[in-house]
Scaffold this motif. Structure first.
Motif, PDB file in Angstrom:
ATOM      1  N   ILE A  55       0.907  -1.321   0.047  1.00  0.00           N
ATOM      2  CA  ILE A  55       0.071  -0.044  -0.143  1.00  0.00           C
ATOM      3  C   ILE A  55       0.737   1.445   0.003  1.00  0.00           C
ATOM      4  O   ILE A  55       0.669   2.223  -0.740  1.00  0.00           O
ATOM      5  CB  ILE A  55      -0.990  -0.198   1.441  1.00  0.00           C
ATOM      6  N   GLU A  58       2.469   2.062  -3.382  1.00  0.00           N
ATOM      7  CA  GLU A  58       1.139   2.954  -4.347  1.00  0.00           C
ATOM      8  C   GLU A  58       0.985   4.484  -3.960  1.00  0.00           C
ATOM      9  O   GLU A  58       1.008   5.066  -4.958  1.00  0.00           O
ATOM     10  CB  GLU A  58      -0.006   2.096  -4.224  1.00  0.00           C
ATOM     11  N   ILE A  59       0.807   4.433  -2.788  1.00  0.00           N
ATOM     12  CA  ILE A  59       0.379   5.758  -2.243  1.00  0.00           C
ATOM     13  C   ILE A  59       1.752   6.739  -2.397  1.00  0.00           C
ATOM     14  O   ILE A  59       1.395   7.877  -2.697  1.00  0.00           O
ATOM     15  CB  ILE A  59       0.052   5.680  -0.758  1.00  0.00           C
ATOM     16  N   ILE A 124       0.044  -0.789   9.645  1.00  0.00           N
ATOM     17  CA  ILE A 124      -0.357  -0.247   8.064  1.00  0.00           C
ATOM     18  C   ILE A 124       0.132   1.357   8.206  1.00  0.00           C
ATOM     19  O   ILE A 124       0.844   1.768   7.316  1.00  0.00           O
ATOM     20  CB  ILE A 124      -1.563  -0.435   7.729  1.00  0.00           C
ATOM     21  N   VAL A 128       3.244   2.982   5.644  1.00  0.00           N
ATOM     22  CA  VAL A 128       3.024   3.839   4.848  1.00  0.00           C
ATOM     23  C   VAL A 128       3.845   5.219   5.297  1.00  0.00           C
ATOM     24  O   VAL A 128       4.451   5.560   4.414  1.00  0.00           O
ATOM     25  CB  VAL A 128       1.372   4.009   4.566  1.00  0.00           C
TER      26      VAL A 128
END
Length: 179
Positions: A55, A58-59, A124, A128
């Motif tokens: 994730i 991608e972010i 998470i 991130v």
């Protein structure tokens, strides 16, 4: 006792609290608790770590495209972290932003009550944040000092940018490119 059969066939106006956000929350909770129940909280956290990294990549790419840059500058990193969590429904804010440390607070968990039943979801956030900081600044150590998921009324996330800085534990992240 005999079961009753409903004659209702149209549920379009029924007060059922279900939308995409709640549905995805139920899926995440079921996956997370199933993992925790099956392999234990520590191992479940490892699986969630892998998801968090995917994730994060991608972010981070989204923010780089928006910035039109190969890496985010120091101030842009802080702004991106705050913006990211705002877009997800969190209420993150800067407590401290010095040359070697960013400390963020949060008054509202983006995962809502789901985080209280699946505290491993906080990893998470760590991944991130850690990935975005490390890819743009070379290094980041993320410490989830206080979290709503663990019963605190607010979150306090400490991000050290200097690998030699005294720490409060946390997870270290290293950038893959030159900072």
């Amino acid at each position: 006792m005999e079961a009753t059969t409903s004659s209702v066939t149209d549920f379009s106006d029924a007060p059922i609290p279900l939308g995409l956000e709640r549905f995805l929350g139920l899926v995440i909770r079921a996956l997370s608790t199933t993992l925790e129940d099956t392999v234990g909280e520590r191992e479940a956290s490892g699986f969630i770590n892998l998801v968090g990294i995917a994730i994060a990549e991608e972010i981070h790419a989204d923010y780089l495209r928006a910035a039109g840059a190969e890496r985010l500058g120091r101030q842009a990193v802080s702004n991106a972290l705050i913006d990211l969590k705002r877009r997800l429904g969190g209420d993150f804010y800067v407590i401290e932003d010095s040359g070697d440390r960013i400390v963020l607070g949060n008054r509202r968990c983006p995962f809502g009550d789901l985080a209280k039943t699946c505290p491993s979801l906080c990893t998470i956030t760590s991944h991130v944040f850690g990935h975005m900081v490390a890819e743009s600044q070379g290094y980041g150590r993320v410490t989830l000092a206080d979290t709503i998921a663990r019963g605190s009324p607010t979150c306090r996330i400490v991000i050290d940018l200097d690998p030699d800085a005294p720490g409060e534990g946390g997870q270290s992240y290293f950038g893959t490119g030159a900072a």
